[in-house]
Design an enzyme around this catalytic site. Structure first.
Site, PDB file in Angstrom:
ATOM      1  N   SER A 121       0.839  -1.194   0.000  1.00  0.00           N
ATOM      2  CA  SER A 121       0.000   0.000   0.000  1.00  0.00           C
ATOM      3  C   SER A 121       0.882   1.255   0.000  1.00  0.00           C
ATOM      4  O   SER A 121       1.723   1.409  -0.892  1.00  0.00           O
ATOM      5  CB  SER A 121      -0.938  -0.082   1.209  1.00  0.00           C
ATOM      6  OG  SER A 121      -2.045   0.767   1.056  1.00  0.00           O
ATOM      7  N   ASP A 226      -9.528  -6.136  -4.512  1.00  0.00           N
ATOM      8  CA  ASP A 226      -9.071  -5.027  -3.672  1.00  0.00           C
ATOM      9  C   ASP A 226     -10.060  -3.862  -3.778  1.00  0.00           C
ATOM     10  O   ASP A 226     -10.214  -3.288  -4.864  1.00  0.00           O
ATOM     11  CB  ASP A 226      -7.674  -4.569  -4.126  1.00  0.00           C
ATOM     12  CG  ASP A 226      -7.034  -3.567  -3.176  1.00  0.00           C
ATOM     13  OD1 ASP A 226      -7.766  -2.846  -2.471  1.00  0.00           O
ATOM     14  OD2 ASP A 226      -5.785  -3.500  -3.134  1.00  0.00           O
ATOM     15  N   HIS A 254      -7.247  -6.122  -0.312  1.00  0.00           N
ATOM     16  CA  HIS A 254      -6.114  -5.227  -0.060  1.00  0.00           C
ATOM     17  C   HIS A 254      -5.068  -5.902   0.834  1.00  0.00           C
ATOM     18  O   HIS A 254      -3.876  -5.702   0.660  1.00  0.00           O
ATOM     19  CB  HIS A 254      -6.620  -3.922   0.570  1.00  0.00           C
ATOM     20  CG  HIS A 254      -5.620  -2.803   0.504  1.00  0.00           C
ATOM     21  ND1 HIS A 254      -5.120  -2.321  -0.691  1.00  0.00           N
ATOM     22  CD2 HIS A 254      -5.029  -2.070   1.487  1.00  0.00           C
ATOM     23  CE1 HIS A 254      -4.266  -1.337  -0.438  1.00  0.00           C
ATOM     24  NE2 HIS A 254      -4.186  -1.171   0.858  1.00  0.00           N
TER      25      HIS A 254
END
Length: 273
Positions: A121, A226, A254
């Site tokens: 991320s 995601d 995610h």
């Protein structure tokens, strides 16, 4: 007693001798950065957490199960996150560049000659910048859930996570335990404002201009379910990082490295070797 014999002697009597995770702080660029370390392999790997993340909240299965004979694994808490406080986290225009420099300088302070990066991320964005700006120091890189720019669609997604009281309890609880509710809620709001500032730059640019400068072998993993990072971001990075590989996980969301930890760890280890 020869060292290898002493070692096997100790290992047989101390079951955690090989696998224990140590944690410490080191002064880097004017802050005390907290990190966890495990394994004794010759290949150093830095785990870079996401928004509000830390080694302990973001990388449990990796600290526990990545191969400790092949790798020395370090998970860091970026400044203002986890146990790298004070200072409070802030989000100036160059916060990703600052994290990239902190991460590299931390590993140099720990005397690693060269490192590979596993970035999730925001940590994936930081890894991309680090690989572009410090090419001789980065060996290989695995990133997932990252984006090189911000679109209107992204902006709406970020707005949807601004209020932490609306998060699922499962996602909220560990961060609330780490930070206390107030700091957690306040910092999440500051993050949303921080990431949305890129929307006002040409092409919503975070690091798209740096992608062609990445030289290390790069694996991009994307969870096809995601909800936070649309597929086009993974495709864009794949297209602009020369020689990169894209691996899709059909059921991945995610947090694919936590939800499908064994599959992810196998994939990462195979690529890093």
């Amino acid at each position: 007693m020869p060292r290898n014999l002493l070692y096997s002697h100790l290992s047989s009597h101390l079951p955690h001798f090989r696998t224990s995770v140590t944690s410490a702080k080191v002064a880097v660029n004017g802050v005390h950065l907290h990190y966890q370390q495990t394994g004794e392999g010759g290949h150093a790997v830095l785990l870079l957490p996401g928004m509000l993340g830390s080694g302990e909240t973001d990388f449990g299965p990796q600290l526990k199960n990545l191969n400790k004979k092949l790798f020395t694994v370090v998970a860091w808490d970026p400044r203002g996150y986890g146990h790298s406080r004070p200072p409070d986290r802030d989000f100036p225009a160059d916060f990703f560049e600052r994290d990239a420099k902190d991460a590299v300088d931390l590993m140099k302070a720990l005397k690693f000659k060269k490192v590979s990066l596993l970035g999730w991320s925001d940590g994936g964005i930081t890894a991309l910048i680090a690989a572009a700006k410090y090419p001789s120091y980065i060996h290989k890189m695995v990133i997932w859930g990252a984006n090189a720019y911000v679109t209107d669609e992204d902006s709406m997604i970020y707005e949807g996570i601004r209020d932490v009281s609306k998060w699922s309890e499962r996602t909220r609880k560990p961060l609330e335990a780490l930070y206390g509710y107030d700091y957690f809620a306040r910092t999440c709001e500051k993050w949303v404002d921080g990431i949305r500032q890129f929307k006002h730059l040409p092409d919503g640019n975070i690091c798209r201009h740096l992608l062609p400068q990445v030289q290390c072998p790069t694996l991009i993993v994307h969870g096809e379910k995601d909800p936070l990072v649309p597929r086009f971001h993974a495709d864009f990075i794949h297209e602009h990082v020369k020689g990169s590989r894209l691996h899709l996980m059909p059921e991945g969301k995610h947090n694919l490295h936590l939800r499908f930890a064994n599959e992810f760890n196998r994939l990462a280890e195979g690529f890093l070797q």
